[in-house]
Scaffold this motif. Structure first.
Motif, PDB file in Angstrom:
ATOM      1  N   LYS A 155      59.153  14.851  91.292  1.00  0.00           N
ATOM      2  CA  LYS A 155      58.471  14.359  90.090  1.00  0.00           C
ATOM      3  C   LYS A 155      57.602  13.136  90.419  1.00  0.00           C
ATOM      4  N   LYS A 156      56.793  13.272  91.465  1.00  0.00           N
ATOM      5  CA  LYS A 156      55.933  12.174  91.904  1.00  0.00           C
ATOM      6  C   LYS A 156      54.498  12.639  92.114  1.00  0.00           C
ATOM      7  N   VAL A 157      53.571  11.733  91.853  1.00  0.00           N
ATOM      8  CA  VAL A 157      52.154  11.962  92.132  1.00  0.00           C
ATOM      9  C   VAL A 157      51.779  11.045  93.288  1.00  0.00           C
ATOM     10  N   ASN A 158      51.483  11.629  94.442  1.00  0.00           N
ATOM     11  CA  ASN A 158      51.164  10.846  95.635  1.00  0.00           C
ATOM     12  C   ASN A 158      49.657  10.793  95.859  1.00  0.00           C
ATOM     13  N   LEU A 159      49.152   9.606  96.145  1.00  0.00           N
ATOM     14  CA  LEU A 159      47.739   9.407  96.469  1.00  0.00           C
ATOM     15  C   LEU A 159      47.671   8.958  97.930  1.00  0.00           C
ATOM     16  N   PRO A 160      47.526   9.890  98.876  1.00  0.00           N
ATOM     17  CA  PRO A 160      47.581   9.541 100.301  1.00  0.00           C
ATOM     18  C   PRO A 160      46.587   8.465 100.725  1.00  0.00           C
ATOM     19  N   LEU A 161      45.447   8.372 100.042  1.00  0.00           N
ATOM     20  CA  LEU A 161      44.445   7.372 100.405  1.00  0.00           C
ATOM     21  C   LEU A 161      44.342   6.260  99.365  1.00  0.00           C
ATOM     22  N   GLY A 162      45.280   6.214  98.434  1.00  0.00           N
ATOM     23  CA  GLY A 162      45.255   5.176  97.408  1.00  0.00           C
ATOM     24  C   GLY A 162      44.235   5.460  96.331  1.00  0.00           C
ATOM     25  N   THR A 163      44.126   4.540  95.378  1.00  0.00           N
ATOM     26  CA  THR A 163      43.181   4.741  94.274  1.00  0.00           C
ATOM     27  C   THR A 163      41.745   4.414  94.665  1.00  0.00           C
ATOM     28  N   ASP A 164      41.560   3.582  95.674  1.00  0.00           N
ATOM     29  CA  ASP A 164      40.193   3.216  96.088  1.00  0.00           C
ATOM     30  C   ASP A 164      40.026   3.364  97.602  1.00  0.00           C
ATOM     31  N   GLY A 165      40.771   4.308  98.190  1.00  0.00           N
ATOM     32  CA  GLY A 165      40.778   4.451  99.643  1.00  0.00           C
ATOM     33  C   GLY A 165      39.472   4.977 100.214  1.00  0.00           C
ATOM     34  N   LYS A 166      39.197   4.567 101.447  1.00  0.00           N
ATOM     35  CA  LYS A 166      38.011   5.029 102.171  1.00  0.00           C
ATOM     36  C   LYS A 166      38.257   6.437 102.694  1.00  0.00           C
ATOM     37  N   MET A 167      37.326   7.354 102.430  1.00  0.00           N
ATOM     38  CA  MET A 167      37.461   8.715 102.928  1.00  0.00           C
ATOM     39  C   MET A 167      36.659   8.926 104.207  1.00  0.00           C
ATOM     40  N   GLN A 168      35.464   8.302 104.273  1.00  0.00           N
ATOM     41  CA  GLN A 168      34.622   8.485 105.450  1.00  0.00           C
ATOM     42  C   GLN A 168      33.722   7.266 105.628  1.00  0.00           C
ATOM     43  N   ASN A 189      30.537   3.217 103.445  1.00  0.00           N
ATOM     44  CA  ASN A 189      31.803   3.892 103.191  1.00  0.00           C
ATOM     45  C   ASN A 189      31.662   4.857 102.017  1.00  0.00           C
ATOM     46  N   LEU A 190      32.166   6.069 102.214  1.00  0.00           N
ATOM     47  CA  LEU A 190      32.312   7.018 101.119  1.00  0.00           C
ATOM     48  C   LEU A 190      33.768   6.875 100.675  1.00  0.00           C
ATOM     49  N   TYR A 191      33.986   6.355  99.467  1.00  0.00           N
ATOM     50  CA  TYR A 191      35.343   5.997  99.060  1.00  0.00           C
ATOM     51  C   TYR A 191      35.629   6.501  97.640  1.00  0.00           C
ATOM     52  N   PHE A 192      36.892   6.472  97.267  1.00  0.00           N
ATOM     53  CA  PHE A 192      37.293   6.957  95.951  1.00  0.00           C
ATOM     54  C   PHE A 192      37.111   5.870  94.893  1.00  0.00           C
ATOM     55  N   ASP A 193      36.572   6.295  93.755  1.00  0.00           N
ATOM     56  CA  ASP A 193      36.355   5.388  92.641  1.00  0.00           C
ATOM     57  C   ASP A 193      37.708   5.053  92.004  1.00  0.00           C
ATOM     58  N   ALA A 194      38.068   3.776  91.998  1.00  0.00           N
ATOM     59  CA  ALA A 194      39.401   3.357  91.551  1.00  0.00           C
ATOM     60  C   ALA A 194      39.661   3.720  90.089  1.00  0.00           C
ATOM     61  N   GLU A 195      38.664   3.540  89.217  1.00  0.00           N
ATOM     62  CA  GLU A 195      38.874   3.809  87.801  1.00  0.00           C
ATOM     63  C   GLU A 195      39.135   5.290  87.551  1.00  0.00           C
ATOM     64  N   ARG A 196      38.339   6.147  88.169  1.00  0.00           N
ATOM     65  CA  ARG A 196      38.536   7.585  87.971  1.00  0.00           C
ATOM     66  C   ARG A 196      39.861   8.041  88.574  1.00  0.00           C
ATOM     67  N   MET A 197      40.204   7.492  89.723  1.00  0.00           N
ATOM     68  CA  MET A 197      41.464   7.867  90.362  1.00  0.00           C
ATOM     69  C   MET A 197      42.664   7.440  89.511  1.00  0.00           C
ATOM     70  N   LYS A 198      42.572   6.279  88.874  1.00  0.00           N
ATOM     71  CA  LYS A 198      43.666   5.820  88.018  1.00  0.00           C
ATOM     72  C   LYS A 198      43.816   6.725  86.803  1.00  0.00           C
ATOM     73  N   VAL A 199      42.671   7.155  86.245  1.00  0.00           N
ATOM     74  CA  VAL A 199      42.723   8.089  85.114  1.00  0.00           C
ATOM     75  C   VAL A 199      43.368   9.397  85.554  1.00  0.00           C
ATOM     76  N   GLN A 200      42.937   9.918  86.722  1.00  0.00           N
ATOM     77  CA  GLN A 200      43.494  11.164  87.242  1.00  0.00           C
ATOM     78  C   GLN A 200      44.988  11.024  87.517  1.00  0.00           C
ATOM     79  N   GLN A 201      45.384   9.904  88.109  1.00  0.00           N
ATOM     80  CA  GLN A 201      46.793   9.663  88.400  1.00  0.00           C
ATOM     81  C   GLN A 201      47.621   9.596  87.120  1.00  0.00           C
ATOM     82  N   ASN A 202      47.115   8.894  86.119  1.00  0.00           N
ATOM     83  CA  ASN A 202      47.840   8.756  84.854  1.00  0.00           C
ATOM     84  C   ASN A 202      48.039  10.107  84.178  1.00  0.00           C
TER      85      ASN A 202
END
Length: 460
Positions: free
Chosen positions: A274-287, A166-179
């Motif tokens: 005034k929302k930040v949406n993460l369509p695949l979540g913080t650790d979602g699978k991309m491929q 799985n090529l997936y999103f790194d949860a820690e980096r995504m949380k930093v980006q979201q914050n």
């Protein structure tokens, strides 16, 4: 054949178990880390004073760049040493997350509140620049992980590997980006739209274009895509990104380009909600990648280490693919909200031209009744006049077409009765007759259209 060697190999496969995880790392281009170092130097200069966090991060950046240079020089056909494995899987991701968070905080701290035109101009510029400073391109948010099952093929040491990665999103980096983006929305959502909340501020649209041009010029694979109709934006890539996965030097699968566009975006920001949406979540699978490859005995002495490398690697030999191979792309929830309705739809300006004197005159009930009666009579008169205008126009068209047909019919008849002495005169007469007949037909068509128009207007 060395029986002990074969036995050792089979034992190693058994110890590896039916399905085992490989060590999967992302190789970093040294130019990227040089760019990060330069950006930190620029931030330090702009601050104009010592900042312990920036100084500490700069020191760490130098060590990270030095280690990356050493580890990236190791051939993909060689096994990474333990120190490089720890660097790619632990040290480098931690440094990148720290860099994202610190530089993002500094960018957002520059946003101030103001109400005057000059203050608003400065706010919009600062918010746009801060947005460009806190965003990270999609490929830098990804990780690779999966399982591989090994099966021996012969006593010579060949084996096949069935993989599921799985090529997936790194949860820690995504949380930093979201914050960081949530803080940006808190400070800037009111700034980057008009005060009527019906569209993006024109200056913000202009600044985002400048930022996107700058990102492209500096080869940053990221762009901000504004969606004016919905008052939101998403992150996309400037160019296709290819990647390949190598297992002990053999390329077992690759992707020609990461999916792009709103449907595959990992971040969508709504200024109006005034929302930040993460369509695949913080650790979602991309491929997802699934398949099977065969390895010769040359690989059996080495530990299995997987490396994902960005960029096309078509010149490197692949392992022999066997069985079903698939690559599944995941689509996020990128549904668009209801369009934002602009509040300046009316063009009625009567309220702007009513004088104070006119508004001060008071009408009596008798005056009101007389005015209403006059308006009704005027409306009926206009309606009566308008009702005869379309039939009159259609009748004029019909008569005009009939006259035209009669005139050119007469002309054609006269030409046909003329006598000719030479071949040239004969040809000329024929041309004139043909032209007259054509125009006669046009006249008949116009008359017919007029007749239809009269019938339609009278009917309705």
């Amino acid at each position: 054949m060395n029986i002990l060697r074969v036995a050792a190999f089979i034992g190693a496969l058994a110890a590896f178990s039916i399905a085992s995880q490989t060590v999967s790392i992302f190789v970093k281009d040294p130019a990227e880390l040089e760019s990060l170092q330069q950006n930190l130097e620029n931030i330090k200069t702009d601050l104009g004073e010592s900042n312990p966090q920036i100084d500490e991060l700069l020191t760490r950046a130098s060590k990270i760049a030095e280690m990356n240079n050493r580890c990236s020089m190791i051939s993909i056909n060689d096994v990474l040493d333990e120190e490089c494995g720890h660097f790619y899987s632990v040290d480098l991701p931690e440094f990148e997350a720290q860099y994202m968070e610190l530089t993002g905080e500094l960018s957002l701290n520059a946003v101030k509140v103001g109400n005057t035109l000059a203050e608003r101009t400065e706010q919009i510029q600062v918010c746009a620049n801060a947005l460009g400073g806190i965003l990270v391109s999609k490929e830098k948010m990804l990780r690779m992980d999966g399982e591989i099952a090994l099966e021996p093929l012969n006593l010579e040491g060949a084996f096949d590997a069935t993989y599921d990665f799985n090529l997936y999103f790194d949860a820690e980096r995504m949380k930093v980006q979201q914050n960081l983006l949530e803080r940006w929305v808190e400070k800037c959502s009111e700034v980057v739209v008009r005060q009527a909340h019906d569209e993006f501020a024109p200056l913000f649209v202009d600044r985002i274009k400048v930022i996107n041009d700058s990102l492209e010029k500096n080869k940053a694979n990221m762009k901000i895509v504004l969606e004016p109709e919905y008052l939101d934006f998403y992150l996309d890539m400037n160019r296709p990104v290819a990647g390949s996965y190598f297992l002990n030097g053999a390329q077992i699968f690759n992707v020609e380009s990461l999916p792009s566009g709103r449907n595959f975006s990992h971040i969508i920001v709504s200024a109006v909600d005034k929302k930040v949406n993460l369509p695949l979540g913080t650790d979602g699978k991309m491929q997802n990648f699934r398949g099977r490859v065969e390895f010769t005995a040359a690989y059996q002495e080495k530990d299995l280490v997987g490396r994902w490398i960005w960029g096309s690697q078509m010149d490197i030999r692949r392992a022999k693919a066997k069985g079903d191979i698939s690559s599944e792309v995941v689509m996020g929830d990128s549904s668009k909200p209801a369009p934002v309705v602009k509040k300046l739809a009316s063009i009625d300006t009567t309220a702007l031209i009513t004088s104070v004197a006119d508004s001060a005159v008071q009408e009596t009930p008798k005056d009101v009744a007389a005015n209403d009666a006059a308006k009704d009579a005027s409306a009926q008169d206009k309606g009566s006049k308008k009702s005869w205008i379309p039939p009159a126009i259609a009748g004029a068209v019909m008569i005009g077409g009939g006259v035209m047909a009669a005139v050119f019919n007469s002309k054609a008849k006269k030409e046909s009765e003329k006598k000719t002495l030479t071949r040239k005169e004969y040809d000329d007469r024929c041309d004139k007759i043909e032209n007259a007949q054509t125009l006669r037909a046009v006249g008949l068509g116009i008359a017919a259209a007029g007749l239809v128009g009269v019938g339609v207007t009278l009917f309705f």
